[in-house]
Design an enzyme around this catalytic site. Structure first.
Site, PDB file in Angstrom:
ATOM      1  N   ASP A  81       0.900  -1.135   0.189  1.00  0.00           N
ATOM      2  CA  ASP A  81       0.008   0.030   0.229  1.00  0.00           C
ATOM      3  C   ASP A  81       0.715   1.322   0.046  1.00  0.00           C
ATOM      4  OD1 ASP A  81      -2.338   1.533   0.039  1.00  0.00           O
ATOM      5  OD2 ASP A  81      -2.881   1.034   1.955  1.00  0.00           O
ATOM      6  N   GLY A  82       0.271   2.438  -0.434  1.00  0.00           N
ATOM      7  CA  GLY A  82       1.034   3.514  -0.435  1.00  0.00           C
ATOM      8  C   GLY A  82       0.709   4.251   0.970  1.00  0.00           C
ATOM      9  N   ALA A  83       1.149   5.809   1.232  1.00  0.00           N
ATOM     10  CA  ALA A  83       0.934   6.527   2.399  1.00  0.00           C
ATOM     11  C   ALA A  83       1.162   7.940   1.941  1.00  0.00           C
ATOM     12  CB  ALA A  83       2.290   6.047   3.269  1.00  0.00           C
ATOM     13  N   ASP A  84       0.529   8.612   2.967  1.00  0.00           N
ATOM     14  CA  ASP A  84       0.684   9.914   2.660  1.00  0.00           C
ATOM     15  C   ASP A  84       1.867  10.493   3.324  1.00  0.00           C
ATOM     16  OD1 ASP A  84      -1.954  10.194   1.257  1.00  0.00           O
ATOM     17  OD2 ASP A  84      -2.873   9.444   3.209  1.00  0.00           O
ATOM     18  N   GLU A 103      -7.743  -0.245   4.944  1.00  0.00           N
ATOM     19  CA  GLU A 103      -6.430  -0.671   4.779  1.00  0.00           C
ATOM     20  C   GLU A 103      -5.824  -1.102   6.302  1.00  0.00           C
ATOM     21  OE1 GLU A 103      -5.511   2.956   1.588  1.00  0.00           O
ATOM     22  OE2 GLU A 103      -5.458   3.549   3.643  1.00  0.00           O
TER      23      GLU A 103
END
Ligand code: 5RP
Length: 226
Positions: A81-84, A103
């Site tokens: 997964d991505g992240a901010d 998530e």
């Protein structure tokens, strides 16, 4: 390289961490979309995916990748997964795409969380990106008051209803120096569904897209890892 090219690069690099025949945990967002597109190339070599949002499920199915019921899965080897934002210990702010609750659920099923991000997401201290918090609608104003008491300004994300039928607050002005403690504290407030601090479910590895290639950062295991 553009930011989009960096996302494509880390999306492809993440394939190296997908074990043949396994079920893959799949996050949400523009970086993960690049991963899903790359995953399509090996769809015959995986058992399927557990997805963290309706948007990712749709994209996976469009590529012919089976989306499995999370309740039918006991463990998955890896969640991608991505992240901010991500700090030097692998703690993250997530939820910019409104999918934070699912998530965290999929991350909890996974042995390893591999974060994929362009290098702009790397920060010394979490909090410049407004912290997303999924809330039960009737508790939104009271939760905003709790944030005001610790120096945060909570703004309702207008027009957004999550996949779980809840609302989102974006909290500005926090400096999250102890992500674990703050995650634990906010989790106690009635009406909070999920706070977008991923400290207990932090990354074990991040693949950062940089103009010089993919940079790998490994983080120590979380002390209470299951
Ligand atoms: C969605 C998320 C995303 O992982 C996060 O917002 C990063 O998204 P992008 O890859 O589009 O920058 O937490 O809820």
């Amino acid at each position: 390289m553009t930011q989009d090219e960096l996302k494509v690069m880390v999306g492809q690099a993440a394939l190296a961490h997908v074990a043949p025949g396994s079920v893959v945990g799949v996050g949400t967002g523009s970086t993960v979309n690049c991963f899903i597109d790359a995953l399509a190339g090996i769809r015959d070599r995986i058992a399927g995916a557990v997805s963290s949002s309706e948007a990712s499920s749709q994209r996976l199915r469009a590529h012919g990748i089976a989306v499995l019921d999370s309740n039918a899965i006991e463990r998955i080897p890896v969640y991608i997964d991505g992240a901010d934002e991500i700090d030097p210990n692998g703690h993250m702010i997530k939820g910019g795409g409104a999918a934070l609750t699912r998530e965290k659920i999929v991350a909890d099923l996974a042995d390893r969380f591999i974060c994929i991000a362009d290098v702009s997401k790397r920060v010394a201290v979490l909090g410049r990106f407004p912290l997303p918090v999924e809330v039960i609608p009737m508790a939104a104003a009271q939760i905003a008051r709790h944030f005001a008491a610790i120096g945060g300004r909570a703004v309702l994300r207008a027009g957004v209803v999550t996949d779980n039928g809840c609302h989102l607050l974006d909290v500005h002005g926090l400096s999250i120096v102890d992500p674990r403690a703050m995650e634990q504290e906010i989790n106690q407030w009635p009406g909070v569904v999920t706070v977008g601090i991923f400290a207990r479910h932090k990354a074990s590895l991040c693949l950062f897209g940089t103009p010089d290639g993919v940079e790998e950062m490994r983080y120590s295991a979380r002390p209470d890892a299951t």
